[in-house]
Design a protein around this motif. Structure first.
Motif, PDB file in Angstrom:
ATOM      1  N   VAL A  23      -1.083   8.042   4.366  1.00  0.00           N
ATOM      2  CA  VAL A  23      -2.370   8.707   4.556  1.00  0.00           C
ATOM      3  C   VAL A  23      -2.553   9.067   6.029  1.00  0.00           C
ATOM      4  O   VAL A  23      -1.904   8.501   6.916  1.00  0.00           O
ATOM      5  CB  VAL A  23      -3.532   7.808   4.086  1.00  0.00           C
ATOM      6  CG1 VAL A  23      -3.407   7.506   2.596  1.00  0.00           C
ATOM      7  CG2 VAL A  23      -3.586   6.511   4.874  1.00  0.00           C
ATOM      8  N   GLY A  24      -3.448  10.019   6.276  1.00  0.00           N
ATOM      9  CA  GLY A  24      -3.713  10.423   7.650  1.00  0.00           C
ATOM     10  C   GLY A  24      -3.083  11.747   7.998  1.00  0.00           C
ATOM     11  O   GLY A  24      -2.192  12.252   7.285  1.00  0.00           O
ATOM     12  N   GLU A  25      -3.547  12.316   9.074  1.00  0.00           N
ATOM     13  CA  GLU A  25      -3.084  13.639   9.500  1.00  0.00           C
ATOM     14  C   GLU A  25      -1.588  13.660   9.753  1.00  0.00           C
ATOM     15  O   GLU A  25      -0.888  14.608   9.394  1.00  0.00           O
ATOM     16  CB  GLU A  25      -3.838  14.050  10.768  1.00  0.00           C
ATOM     17  CG  GLU A  25      -3.640  15.497  11.166  1.00  0.00           C
ATOM     18  CD  GLU A  25      -4.310  16.462  10.208  1.00  0.00           C
ATOM     19  OE1 GLU A  25      -3.761  17.572  10.005  1.00  0.00           O
ATOM     20  OE2 GLU A  25      -5.381  16.120   9.662  1.00  0.00           O
ATOM     21  N   ASP A  44       1.169   3.159   8.951  1.00  0.00           N
ATOM     22  CA  ASP A  44       0.204   3.154  10.040  1.00  0.00           C
ATOM     23  C   ASP A  44      -1.142   3.654   9.528  1.00  0.00           C
ATOM     24  O   ASP A  44      -1.204   4.620   8.751  1.00  0.00           O
ATOM     25  CB  ASP A  44       0.665   4.066  11.184  1.00  0.00           C
ATOM     26  CG  ASP A  44       1.902   3.527  11.888  1.00  0.00           C
ATOM     27  OD1 ASP A  44       2.208   2.330  11.722  1.00  0.00           O
ATOM     28  OD2 ASP A  44       2.564   4.319  12.590  1.00  0.00           O
ATOM     29  N   ALA A  45      -2.208   3.009   9.945  1.00  0.00           N
ATOM     30  CA  ALA A  45      -3.544   3.430   9.541  1.00  0.00           C
ATOM     31  C   ALA A  45      -4.058   4.503  10.502  1.00  0.00           C
ATOM     32  O   ALA A  45      -3.978   4.329  11.723  1.00  0.00           O
ATOM     33  CB  ALA A  45      -4.498   2.249   9.527  1.00  0.00           C
ATOM     34  N   PRO A  51     -11.955   9.799   2.564  1.00  0.00           N
ATOM     35  CA  PRO A  51     -11.377  10.083   1.244  1.00  0.00           C
ATOM     36  C   PRO A  51     -11.134  11.570   1.013  1.00  0.00           C
ATOM     37  O   PRO A  51     -11.718  12.193   0.117  1.00  0.00           O
ATOM     38  CB  PRO A  51     -12.428   9.516   0.285  1.00  0.00           C
ATOM     39  CG  PRO A  51     -13.716   9.619   1.021  1.00  0.00           C
ATOM     40  CD  PRO A  51     -13.374   9.369   2.469  1.00  0.00           C
ATOM     41  N   LYS A  52     -10.260  12.154   1.820  1.00  0.00           N
ATOM     42  CA  LYS A  52      -9.892  13.550   1.619  1.00  0.00           C
ATOM     43  C   LYS A  52      -8.931  13.662   0.441  1.00  0.00           C
ATOM     44  O   LYS A  52      -8.199  12.722   0.116  1.00  0.00           O
ATOM     45  CB  LYS A  52      -9.227  14.103   2.880  1.00  0.00           C
ATOM     46  CG  LYS A  52     -10.137  14.158   4.095  1.00  0.00           C
ATOM     47  CD  LYS A  52      -9.392  14.741   5.284  1.00  0.00           C
ATOM     48  CE  LYS A  52     -10.305  14.827   6.505  1.00  0.00           C
ATOM     49  NZ  LYS A  52      -9.600  15.389   7.688  1.00  0.00           N
ATOM     50  N   ARG A  53      -8.950  14.819  -0.187  1.00  0.00           N
ATOM     51  CA  ARG A  53      -8.077  15.026  -1.349  1.00  0.00           C
ATOM     52  C   ARG A  53      -6.613  14.779  -0.995  1.00  0.00           C
ATOM     53  O   ARG A  53      -5.872  14.179  -1.769  1.00  0.00           O
ATOM     54  CB  ARG A  53      -8.253  16.447  -1.884  1.00  0.00           C
ATOM     55  CG  ARG A  53      -7.376  16.763  -3.091  1.00  0.00           C
ATOM     56  CD  ARG A  53      -7.646  18.152  -3.620  1.00  0.00           C
ATOM     57  NE  ARG A  53      -9.029  18.301  -4.066  1.00  0.00           N
ATOM     58  CZ  ARG A  53      -9.523  19.425  -4.581  1.00  0.00           C
ATOM     59  NH1 ARG A  53      -8.739  20.492  -4.699  1.00  0.00           N
ATOM     60  NH2 ARG A  53     -10.782  19.483  -4.964  1.00  0.00           N
ATOM     61  N   ARG A  54      -6.198  15.230   0.192  1.00  0.00           N
ATOM     62  CA  ARG A  54      -4.809  15.030   0.626  1.00  0.00           C
ATOM     63  C   ARG A  54      -4.453  13.552   0.663  1.00  0.00           C
ATOM     64  O   ARG A  54      -3.408  13.129   0.150  1.00  0.00           O
ATOM     65  CB  ARG A  54      -4.631  15.641   2.015  1.00  0.00           C
ATOM     66  CG  ARG A  54      -3.266  15.383   2.662  1.00  0.00           C
ATOM     67  CD  ARG A  54      -3.375  15.549   4.172  1.00  0.00           C
ATOM     68  NE  ARG A  54      -4.279  14.573   4.772  1.00  0.00           N
ATOM     69  CZ  ARG A  54      -4.869  14.734   5.952  1.00  0.00           C
ATOM     70  NH1 ARG A  54      -4.666  15.826   6.652  1.00  0.00           N
ATOM     71  NH2 ARG A  54      -5.671  13.789   6.424  1.00  0.00           N
ATOM     72  N   ASP A  55      -5.321  12.734   1.262  1.00  0.00           N
ATOM     73  CA  ASP A  55      -5.007  11.322   1.436  1.00  0.00           C
ATOM     74  C   ASP A  55      -5.132  10.548   0.131  1.00  0.00           C
ATOM     75  O   ASP A  55      -4.337   9.638  -0.137  1.00  0.00           O
ATOM     76  CB  ASP A  55      -5.909  10.719   2.504  1.00  0.00           C
ATOM     77  CG  ASP A  55      -5.600  11.271   3.887  1.00  0.00           C
ATOM     78  OD1 ASP A  55      -4.440  11.654   4.121  1.00  0.00           O
ATOM     79  OD2 ASP A  55      -6.521  11.347   4.725  1.00  0.00           O
ATOM     80  N   GLY A  78      -8.367   2.920   0.778  1.00  0.00           N
ATOM     81  CA  GLY A  78      -9.174   2.517   1.914  1.00  0.00           C
ATOM     82  C   GLY A  78      -8.905   1.142   2.492  1.00  0.00           C
ATOM     83  O   GLY A  78      -9.532   0.761   3.483  1.00  0.00           O
ATOM     84  N   TYR A  79      -7.969   0.377   1.926  1.00  0.00           N
ATOM     85  CA  TYR A  79      -7.721  -0.979   2.435  1.00  0.00           C
ATOM     86  C   TYR A  79      -6.864  -0.926   3.708  1.00  0.00           C
ATOM     87  O   TYR A  79      -5.795  -0.314   3.730  1.00  0.00           O
ATOM     88  CB  TYR A  79      -7.004  -1.821   1.387  1.00  0.00           C
ATOM     89  CG  TYR A  79      -7.942  -2.485   0.408  1.00  0.00           C
ATOM     90  CD1 TYR A  79      -8.379  -3.785   0.613  1.00  0.00           C
ATOM     91  CD2 TYR A  79      -8.396  -1.804  -0.711  1.00  0.00           C
ATOM     92  CE1 TYR A  79      -9.251  -4.399  -0.278  1.00  0.00           C
ATOM     93  CE2 TYR A  79      -9.272  -2.402  -1.618  1.00  0.00           C
ATOM     94  CZ  TYR A  79      -9.691  -3.702  -1.393  1.00  0.00           C
ATOM     95  OH  TYR A  79     -10.556  -4.303  -2.270  1.00  0.00           O
ATOM     96  N   THR A  80      -7.330  -1.602   4.762  1.00  0.00           N
ATOM     97  CA  THR A  80      -6.581  -1.680   6.011  1.00  0.00           C
ATOM     98  C   THR A  80      -6.574  -3.120   6.518  1.00  0.00           C
ATOM     99  O   THR A  80      -7.370  -3.954   6.074  1.00  0.00           O
ATOM    100  CB  THR A  80      -7.192  -0.768   7.092  1.00  0.00           C
ATOM    101  OG1 THR A  80      -8.525  -1.209   7.386  1.00  0.00           O
ATOM    102  CG2 THR A  80      -7.204   0.684   6.653  1.00  0.00           C
ATOM    103  N   ALA A  81      -5.667  -3.391   7.447  1.00  0.00           N
ATOM    104  CA  ALA A  81      -5.597  -4.695   8.115  1.00  0.00           C
ATOM    105  C   ALA A  81      -5.347  -4.442   9.596  1.00  0.00           C
ATOM    106  O   ALA A  81      -4.791  -3.400   9.971  1.00  0.00           O
ATOM    107  CB  ALA A  81      -4.480  -5.546   7.514  1.00  0.00           C
TER     108      ALA A  81
END
Length: 237
Positions: A23-25, A44-45, A51-55, A78-81
């Motif tokens: 996910v991400g640009e 990598d976060a 919540p974009k359609r791409r991601d 959406g889960y990150t650490a």
């Protein structure tokens, strides 16, 4: 560096994640964090996660790829650490819990079923079956109703709609229950009277699908069944 977490699997899972973008640009590559018998799929976060359609699509693609090859405990979008050490520590601390859940999900997928009934059809049924509602409706249309007739009719109809839809939802769930390992119901939205997820094993998959199709045909016109799946078992993770 903060990491984005997609799924948890056993470390002997094939983990065919090469070529998938995170996910991400930047779409950073996926990697794994292992602790004991478990493995977390991460990337990598991004600094800003929305919540974009791409991601959402990339998140779902990871789950589907892993599910194709074996059992997966999918995390919702959406889960990150804070870092990989935190992920590893969590896997160690909750290892038994995650392993038990993975074993329960082995060979299973999720199906989500939503159902609705045509509102005009439902209203006609209520007016046909309820003498009081029918009389109030006739009086209102004729202009001979008392001032509180519309409120009373509204209450009768609302109570009937709720009772009938609860009964319909219960009937559908009970008909499909024998083919599901677990069931998770959510509040329906809009005109739906049913929103329920089923955890279905490979052995019961064909029977579940055949029964759902039969139910949809039995309900007939005026009902809409929308079955989504097979899906990663998000509702049962």
């Amino acid at each position: 560096m903060a990491v984005y977490i997609y799924s948890i699997t056993f470390k002997d899972h094939p983990l065919r994640i090469h070529g998938l973008e995170g996910v991400g640009e930047s779409g950073s590559p996926l990697r794994t964090v292992t602790a004991g018998p478990l493995c977390a799929v991460v990337s990598d976060a991004p600094e800003e996660l929305r919540p974009k359609r791409r991601d959402i699509g990339r998140h779902q693609e990871v789950q589907q790829r892993l599910l194709t090859d074996g059992t997966v405990l999918p995390l919702r979008f959406g889960y990150t650490a804070p870092d990989e050490d935190t992920v590893k520590q969590t896997l160690e601390e909750r290892g038994d819990e995650y392993a038990d859940r993975l074993r329960l999900l082995e060979g299973c997928v999720e199906y989500n079923l939503k159902a609705s009934q045509d509102e005009e059809m439902l209203l006609r049924e209520i007016l046909t079956d309820s003498a009081q509602a029918r009389r109030l409706n006739d009086d209102i249309r004729a202009g001979t109703a008392t001032p509180d007739a519309a409120v009373t009719l509204g209450e009768i109809v609302a109570n009937e709609v709720r009772a009938r839809q609860e009964a319909l939802a219960s009937g559908v769930i009970e008909a499909l229950r024998p083919f599901a390992r677990e069931i998770d119901s959510s509040p329906p939205t809009g005109t739906d009277f049913l929103n329920v997820s089923f955890l279905v094993s490979d052995e019961q998959d064909e029977l579940f699908l055949a029964t759902e199709l039969s139910l949809a045909h039995q309900m007939g016109e005026g009902f809409e069944f929308r079955l989504n799946g097979p899906l990663p078992p998000y509702s049962f993770s």
